[in-house]
Design an enzyme around this catalytic site. Structure first.
Site, PDB file in Angstrom:
ATOM      1  N   THR A 219     -30.606  15.964 -10.938  1.00  0.00           N
ATOM      2  CA  THR A 219     -30.337  15.000 -12.011  1.00  0.00           C
ATOM      3  C   THR A 219     -30.135  16.045 -13.177  1.00  0.00           C
ATOM      4  OG1 THR A 219     -30.981  13.084 -11.119  1.00  0.00           O
ATOM      5  CG2 THR A 219     -31.035  13.129 -13.376  1.00  0.00           C
ATOM      6  N   ARG A 247     -29.063   1.669  -3.189  1.00  0.00           N
ATOM      7  CA  ARG A 247     -29.984   2.136  -3.932  1.00  0.00           C
ATOM      8  C   ARG A 247     -29.756   2.482  -5.164  1.00  0.00           C
ATOM      9  NH1 ARG A 247     -32.040   7.031  -6.309  1.00  0.00           N
ATOM     10  NH2 ARG A 247     -34.233   7.153  -6.133  1.00  0.00           N
ATOM     11  N   GLY A 249     -31.676   4.394  -8.591  1.00  0.00           N
ATOM     12  CA  GLY A 249     -33.066   5.108  -8.908  1.00  0.00           C
ATOM     13  C   GLY A 249     -33.296   4.949 -10.587  1.00  0.00           C
ATOM     14  N   ASP A 250     -34.147   5.541 -11.135  1.00  0.00           N
ATOM     15  CA  ASP A 250     -34.631   5.501 -12.446  1.00  0.00           C
ATOM     16  C   ASP A 250     -33.649   5.733 -13.534  1.00  0.00           C
ATOM     17  OD1 ASP A 250     -35.059   8.327 -11.300  1.00  0.00           O
ATOM     18  OD2 ASP A 250     -35.998   8.521 -13.215  1.00  0.00           O
ATOM     19  N   THR A 270     -36.342  13.330 -14.444  1.00  0.00           N
ATOM     20  CA  THR A 270     -35.799  13.586 -13.104  1.00  0.00           C
ATOM     21  C   THR A 270     -36.961  13.559 -12.356  1.00  0.00           C
ATOM     22  OG1 THR A 270     -34.751  15.344 -11.715  1.00  0.00           O
ATOM     23  CG2 THR A 270     -36.183  15.930 -13.765  1.00  0.00           C
ATOM     24  N   GLY A 271     -36.740  13.226 -10.935  1.00  0.00           N
ATOM     25  CA  GLY A 271     -37.776  13.199  -9.960  1.00  0.00           C
ATOM     26  C   GLY A 271     -37.522  11.819  -9.131  1.00  0.00           C
ATOM     27  N   GLY A 273     -37.414   8.710  -8.079  1.00  0.00           N
ATOM     28  CA  GLY A 273     -36.923   7.515  -9.106  1.00  0.00           C
ATOM     29  C   GLY A 273     -37.767   6.238  -8.802  1.00  0.00           C
TER      30      GLY A 273
HETATM   31  N1  ASP Z   1     -34.129  10.603 -10.427  1.00  0.00           N
HETATM   32  C1  ASP Z   1     -33.320  10.328  -9.544  1.00  0.00           C
HETATM   33  C2  ASP Z   1     -33.295   8.991  -8.849  1.00  0.00           C
HETATM   34  O1  ASP Z   1     -34.225   8.791  -8.240  1.00  0.00           O
HETATM   35  C3  ASP Z   1     -33.065  11.740  -8.794  1.00  0.00           C
HETATM   36  C4  ASP Z   1     -33.200  13.063  -9.442  1.00  0.00           C
HETATM   37  O2  ASP Z   1     -33.840  13.137 -10.365  1.00  0.00           O
HETATM   38  O3  ASP Z   1     -32.498  14.031  -8.943  1.00  0.00           O
HETATM   39  O4  ASP Z   1     -32.040   8.827  -8.578  1.00  0.00           O
END
Ligand code: ASP
Length: 353
Positions: A219, A247, A249-250, A270-271, A273
């Site tokens: 991300t 789905r 994410g965050d 990022t992480g 989510g």
């Molecule tokens: N945070 C993002 C998600 O969960 C994924 C990412 O950080 O690459 O969609």
């Protein structure tokens, strides 16, 4: 450790120990601190920064030796290009919102990152992109989830903020909005890369694997402070490889992966989510800064510890109206960079740099 804390810490040690005894002890102490310190850092703020920008291109398993020299180089060049795009605007007195959008667009266009071109593929092999942007001055925000056609999802998110009465649009409705607003579109062939197809096939070949554990959360995001003293945040992503059932994410969720408030700070995450959503990471960091008076890096590190305690990993970048900038992550690495009006610049990938 912030500069103030470090100076106080050093003075207290200097008082307690005479210099000849101090040096070997200090070296040992530093080695120990270095080994146990979380992967977070404050880039010392200039005395009165006029503007600043921090960006990320995802956090994850990118320990030393995992990336080829070419990949390492390409990532650093891309991060520098994104900093250039944002800094150019800020230097000329442009707004932090313009700067974060411009920086994120550069990373969306680069296939090395999981956003825009080069985004990960869904379980069905499609593209489904999420993005959000927030203006700390007005606390106006815009987000788009599951767009399949916006060439630059961050610009679609901005359009939701400026040209609709809503904060978040999704799916086919979001795509209809993108078309109606005349935003630039692209098809699957533009977004998809052979490496993302390979990653999806690998994931599907593993029995019962929900997500790729060896993942680099690619991300992208940016936070900026402009010469008017306003902060902004932007985040854009393809989500997770093999995601299904719509789905989300965050990243596009205001308060989870993205938040900006001039009274506190701006955050892009990022992480994993799901954990960032449960902790409400970006808003939680801002709340600690605003209500507890914490500095941004300790606040970010405390909230990342909560993510870790629930079983999640990832990282955040942060910036405050007073010029504090920094990041915090609990993964082996995070693609990251920062630059400010004093000419100070830092680009890094691994946890130890
Ligand atoms: N945070 C993002 C998600 O969960 C994924 C990412 O950080 O690459 O969609």
């Amino acid at each position: 450790m912030t500069r103030d804390k470090w100076i106080r810490f050093r003075k207290s040690i200097e008082k307690a120990l005479p210099l000849p005894m101090l040096l070997p002890r200090l070296t040992l102490l530093l080695a120990l601190v270095g080994m146990t310190m979380p992967a977070s850092a404050a880039i010392d703020p200039p005395p009165e920064p006029k503007w600043a920008i921090v960006i990320h291109g995802g956090a994850g398993a990118m320990a030393r030796g995992k990336l080829s020299k070419e990949q390492d180089r390409a990532i650093r060049i891309a991060l520098a290009g994104a900093l250039d795009a944002g800094a150019r605007i800020l230097k000329e007195g442009g707004s932090s919102v313009d700067a974060v959008e411009a920086a994120v667009k550069v990373l969306e266009d680069d296939p090395n990152f999981n956003a825009g071109r080069g985004a990960v593929l869904t379980y069905e092999g499609g593209i489904s992109l999420d993005a959000a942007i927030m203006d700390g001055k007005t606390r106006k925000a815009g987000a788009i989830a599951g767009t399949t056609i916006a060439k630059n999802p961050i610009s679609a998110a901005r359009k939701v903020m400026t040209d609709s009465p809503h904060v978040m649009l999704s799916g086919t409705g979001g795509d209809a909005f993108v078309t109606e607003m005349g935003l630039e579109t692209a098809d699957q062939a533009y977004f998809e890369t052979p490496e993302r197809r390979r990653q999806l096939e690998e994931l599907k070949s593993k029995d019962g694997a929900w997500f790729d554990k060896e993942i680099k959360y690619g991300t992208v995001g940016a936070v900026a402070l402009d010469t008017q003293g306003h902060v902004a945040a932007a985040t854009s992503t393809g989500g997770l490889t093999g995601k299904r059932w719509g789905r989300i994410g965050d990243s596009p969720l205001i308060g989870a992966g993205t938040y900006a408030d001039d009274r506190a700070c701006a955050v892009s995450a990022t992480g994993a989510g799901e954990y960032f959503i449960r902790v409400g990471v970006a808003h939680e960091i801002c709340a600690r800064v605003r209500l507890k008076g914490e500095k941004i890096v300790p606040a970010a590190t405390a909230v990342m510890a909560e993510v870790k305690a629930l079983g999640g990993d990832g990282g955040v970048i942060v910036i405050a109206p007073d010029g504090q900038i920094g990041w915090s992550f609990n993964t082996p690495g995070m693609y990251r960079g920062g630059r400010d009006s004093t000419g100070r610049e830092r680009i890094a990938i691994y946890g130890d740099e």
